[in-house]
Design a protein around this motif. Sequence first.
Motif, PDB file in Angstrom:
ATOM      1  N   ASP A   1     -13.074   3.060   3.120  1.00  0.00           N
ATOM      2  CA  ASP A   1     -11.630   3.111   3.354  1.00  0.00           C
ATOM      3  C   ASP A   1     -10.915   2.612   2.100  1.00  0.00           C
ATOM      4  OD1 ASP A   1      -9.238   3.475   4.639  1.00  0.00           O
ATOM      5  OD2 ASP A   1      -9.281   1.527   5.640  1.00  0.00           O
ATOM      6  N   VAL A   2      -9.957   3.379   1.632  1.00  0.00           N
ATOM      7  CA  VAL A   2      -9.204   3.033   0.429  1.00  0.00           C
ATOM      8  C   VAL A   2      -7.720   3.071   0.741  1.00  0.00           C
ATOM      9  CG1 VAL A   2      -8.870   3.509  -2.026  1.00  0.00           C
ATOM     10  CG2 VAL A   2     -10.968   4.270  -0.896  1.00  0.00           C
ATOM     11  N   CYS A   3      -6.998   2.091   0.252  1.00  0.00           N
ATOM     12  CA  CYS A   3      -5.545   2.143   0.359  1.00  0.00           C
ATOM     13  C   CYS A   3      -4.946   1.562  -0.914  1.00  0.00           C
ATOM     14  CB  CYS A   3      -5.028   1.405   1.596  1.00  0.00           C
ATOM     15  SG  CYS A   3      -5.505  -0.317   1.702  1.00  0.00           S
ATOM     16  N   GLY A   4      -3.708   1.906  -1.177  1.00  0.00           N
ATOM     17  CA  GLY A   4      -3.073   1.430  -2.392  1.00  0.00           C
ATOM     18  C   GLY A   4      -1.583   1.290  -2.232  1.00  0.00           C
ATOM     19  N   TRP A   5      -1.003   0.502  -3.131  1.00  0.00           N
ATOM     20  CA  TRP A   5       0.441   0.282  -3.164  1.00  0.00           C
ATOM     21  C   TRP A   5       0.942   0.518  -4.573  1.00  0.00           C
ATOM     22  CZ3 TRP A   5      -2.973  -2.306  -0.225  1.00  0.00           C
ATOM     23  CH2 TRP A   5      -2.680  -2.521   1.137  1.00  0.00           C
ATOM     24  N   ILE A   6       2.129   1.051  -4.697  1.00  0.00           N
ATOM     25  CA  ILE A   6       2.758   1.306  -5.989  1.00  0.00           C
ATOM     26  C   ILE A   6       4.142   0.660  -5.993  1.00  0.00           C
ATOM     27  CG2 ILE A   6       3.710   3.525  -5.219  1.00  0.00           C
ATOM     28  CD1 ILE A   6       2.394   2.908  -8.753  1.00  0.00           C
ATOM     29  N   ARG A   7       4.516   0.051  -7.113  1.00  0.00           N
ATOM     30  CA  ARG A   7       5.823  -0.613  -7.162  1.00  0.00           C
ATOM     31  C   ARG A   7       6.923   0.426  -7.320  1.00  0.00           C
ATOM     32  NH1 ARG A   7       7.579  -5.785  -7.539  1.00  0.00           N
ATOM     33  NH2 ARG A   7       5.391  -6.477  -7.615  1.00  0.00           N
ATOM     34  N   THR A   8       7.818   0.420  -6.363  1.00  0.00           N
ATOM     35  CA  THR A   8       8.961   1.319  -6.375  1.00  0.00           C
ATOM     36  C   THR A   8      10.212   0.505  -6.073  1.00  0.00           C
ATOM     37  OG1 THR A   8       7.557   3.096  -5.518  1.00  0.00           O
ATOM     38  CG2 THR A   8       9.932   3.433  -5.408  1.00  0.00           C
ATOM     39  N   GLU A   9      11.166   0.530  -7.010  1.00  0.00           N
ATOM     40  CA  GLU A   9      12.403  -0.246  -6.843  1.00  0.00           C
ATOM     41  C   GLU A   9      12.085  -1.707  -6.526  1.00  0.00           C
ATOM     42  OE1 GLU A   9      14.767   1.710  -3.961  1.00  0.00           O
ATOM     43  OE2 GLU A   9      15.184   3.462  -5.213  1.00  0.00           O
ATOM     44  N   ASN A  10      11.178  -2.250  -7.361  1.00  0.00           N
ATOM     45  CA  ASN A  10      10.777  -3.660  -7.290  1.00  0.00           C
ATOM     46  C   ASN A  10      10.120  -4.042  -5.975  1.00  0.00           C
ATOM     47  OD1 ASN A  10      10.527  -6.062  -8.770  1.00  0.00           O
ATOM     48  ND2 ASN A  10      12.240  -6.995  -7.678  1.00  0.00           N
ATOM     49  N   GLN A  11       9.490  -3.073  -5.351  1.00  0.00           N
ATOM     50  CA  GLN A  11       8.816  -3.331  -4.080  1.00  0.00           C
ATOM     51  C   GLN A  11       7.491  -2.569  -4.053  1.00  0.00           C
ATOM     52  OE1 GLN A  11      10.063  -5.299  -1.561  1.00  0.00           O
ATOM     53  NE2 GLN A  11       8.247  -5.011  -0.284  1.00  0.00           N
ATOM     54  N   LEU A  12       6.394  -3.263  -3.694  1.00  0.00           N
ATOM     55  CA  LEU A  12       5.125  -2.565  -3.539  1.00  0.00           C
ATOM     56  C   LEU A  12       5.163  -1.778  -2.239  1.00  0.00           C
ATOM     57  CD1 LEU A  12       2.418  -5.170  -4.690  1.00  0.00           C
ATOM     58  CD2 LEU A  12       3.047  -3.038  -5.823  1.00  0.00           C
ATOM     59  N   THR A  13       5.076  -0.464  -2.358  1.00  0.00           N
ATOM     60  CA  THR A  13       5.112   0.396  -1.173  1.00  0.00           C
ATOM     61  C   THR A  13       3.784   1.124  -1.024  1.00  0.00           C
ATOM     62  OG1 THR A  13       6.114   2.173  -2.493  1.00  0.00           O
ATOM     63  CG2 THR A  13       7.596   0.723  -1.281  1.00  0.00           C
ATOM     64  N   LEU A  14       3.393   1.348   0.199  1.00  0.00           N
ATOM     65  CA  LEU A  14       2.106   1.968   0.498  1.00  0.00           C
ATOM     66  C   LEU A  14       2.073   3.407  -0.009  1.00  0.00           C
ATOM     67  CD1 LEU A  14      -0.606   1.467   2.023  1.00  0.00           C
ATOM     68  CD2 LEU A  14       0.476   2.542   4.008  1.00  0.00           C
ATOM     69  N   ILE A  15       0.953   3.767  -0.639  1.00  0.00           N
ATOM     70  CA  ILE A  15       0.741   5.139  -1.077  1.00  0.00           C
ATOM     71  C   ILE A  15       0.297   5.949   0.138  1.00  0.00           C
ATOM     72  CG2 ILE A  15      -0.624   6.637  -2.586  1.00  0.00           C
ATOM     73  CD1 ILE A  15      -0.926   4.138  -4.449  1.00  0.00           C
ATOM     74  N   ASP A  16       1.030   6.985   0.469  1.00  0.00           N
ATOM     75  CA  ASP A  16       0.757   7.742   1.691  1.00  0.00           C
ATOM     76  C   ASP A  16      -0.614   8.407   1.667  1.00  0.00           C
ATOM     77  OD1 ASP A  16       3.188   7.081   2.835  1.00  0.00           O
ATOM     78  OD2 ASP A  16       4.229   8.804   1.939  1.00  0.00           O
TER      79      ASP A  16
ATOM     80  N   GLU B   1     -10.788   9.808  -5.536  1.00  0.00           N
ATOM     81  CA  GLU B   1     -11.320  10.772  -4.589  1.00  0.00           C
ATOM     82  C   GLU B   1     -12.208  10.017  -3.599  1.00  0.00           C
ATOM     83  OE1 GLU B   1     -10.343  13.710  -4.289  1.00  0.00           O
ATOM     84  OE2 GLU B   1      -9.444  14.215  -6.222  1.00  0.00           O
ATOM     85  N   ILE B   2     -12.387  10.596  -2.420  1.00  0.00           N
ATOM     86  CA  ILE B   2     -13.219   9.977  -1.389  1.00  0.00           C
ATOM     87  C   ILE B   2     -14.211  11.009  -0.879  1.00  0.00           C
ATOM     88  CG2 ILE B   2     -13.246   8.718   0.797  1.00  0.00           C
ATOM     89  CD1 ILE B   2     -10.246   8.145   0.301  1.00  0.00           C
ATOM     90  N   SER B   3     -15.487  10.641  -0.889  1.00  0.00           N
ATOM     91  CA  SER B   3     -16.529  11.522  -0.374  1.00  0.00           C
ATOM     92  C   SER B   3     -17.296  10.780   0.713  1.00  0.00           C
ATOM     93  CB  SER B   3     -17.484  11.940  -1.495  1.00  0.00           C
ATOM     94  OG  SER B   3     -18.242  10.827  -1.944  1.00  0.00           O
ATOM     95  N   GLU B   4     -18.294  11.437   1.271  1.00  0.00           N
ATOM     96  CA  GLU B   4     -19.099  10.797   2.310  1.00  0.00           C
ATOM     97  C   GLU B   4     -19.837   9.569   1.772  1.00  0.00           C
ATOM     98  OE1 GLU B   4     -21.702  13.663   3.986  1.00  0.00           O
ATOM     99  OE2 GLU B   4     -20.105  14.829   4.957  1.00  0.00           O
ATOM    100  N   SER B   5     -20.124   9.574   0.478  1.00  0.00           N
ATOM    101  CA  SER B   5     -20.860   8.443  -0.107  1.00  0.00           C
ATOM    102  C   SER B   5     -19.943   7.305  -0.526  1.00  0.00           C
ATOM    103  CB  SER B   5     -21.672   8.915  -1.318  1.00  0.00           C
ATOM    104  OG  SER B   5     -20.820   9.485  -2.300  1.00  0.00           O
TER     105      SER B   5
END
Length: 238
Positions: free
Chosen positions: A137-152, A167-171
Amino acid sequence: MVTEIKTTPQTPIIYPESDGQPMAENTEQFRWIVTIQGGIDALFKDDPNVFVAGDLLWYPVEGNNKLRVAPDVMVAIGRPKVKRGSYLQWEEDDIAPQVVFEVLSPGNTLTEMAKKLDFYQRYGVEEYYIYDPDKIDVCGWIRTENQLTLIDTIKGWISPRLGVRFEISESGLELYRPDGRKFSTYIELESDRQKAEKRAQQEAERAQQEAERAQQEAERANRLAEKLRELGIDPDAM
């Protein structure tokens, strides 16, 4: 009459270089930390002003040695590649690490990760990525308008700062450099090196065989030409 005022010298603040915590709780977490850190470091190996570290304590505020965090991987763009016992931000032109990675282990808690997100939000991180190798499971946040927002959508995401594609694979998680090469473990790199050496050896052997074959053909042609001359025939006129 002059009154002498005695002042007590301030005790220098010590910023510990270790928090007493292990770098990783298991081999899988350690492997991923080393792979991500090494891959990013290799990506910027020719840039003297990109500092990449793993499990290094970062102190964002001078005078507060309790306020600190040790990202599994952090990238400080604009800072030199020199040895550090910790990252003291006020001694680094007040540049916060722009990119951080955390690799989860079973011991990590939601509270702990929420605190880290708040820390990175508060002290200027631009990109924050979490990878759970057990759940892939991978998730990330990017700073937008001085706020870390979740990458959809993290699949296919390209880091603005690193140029690295997710990228995400079965492995599991796969990270790709801008030139398309995949981040690899040391074992994978060694295997690729051995394969490349084997291919190079095979190519050299083929080239040697071709050279020997050409030499044999040239000798055969010379012998034939000599025979023709013995018979009074000029081979060059044929």
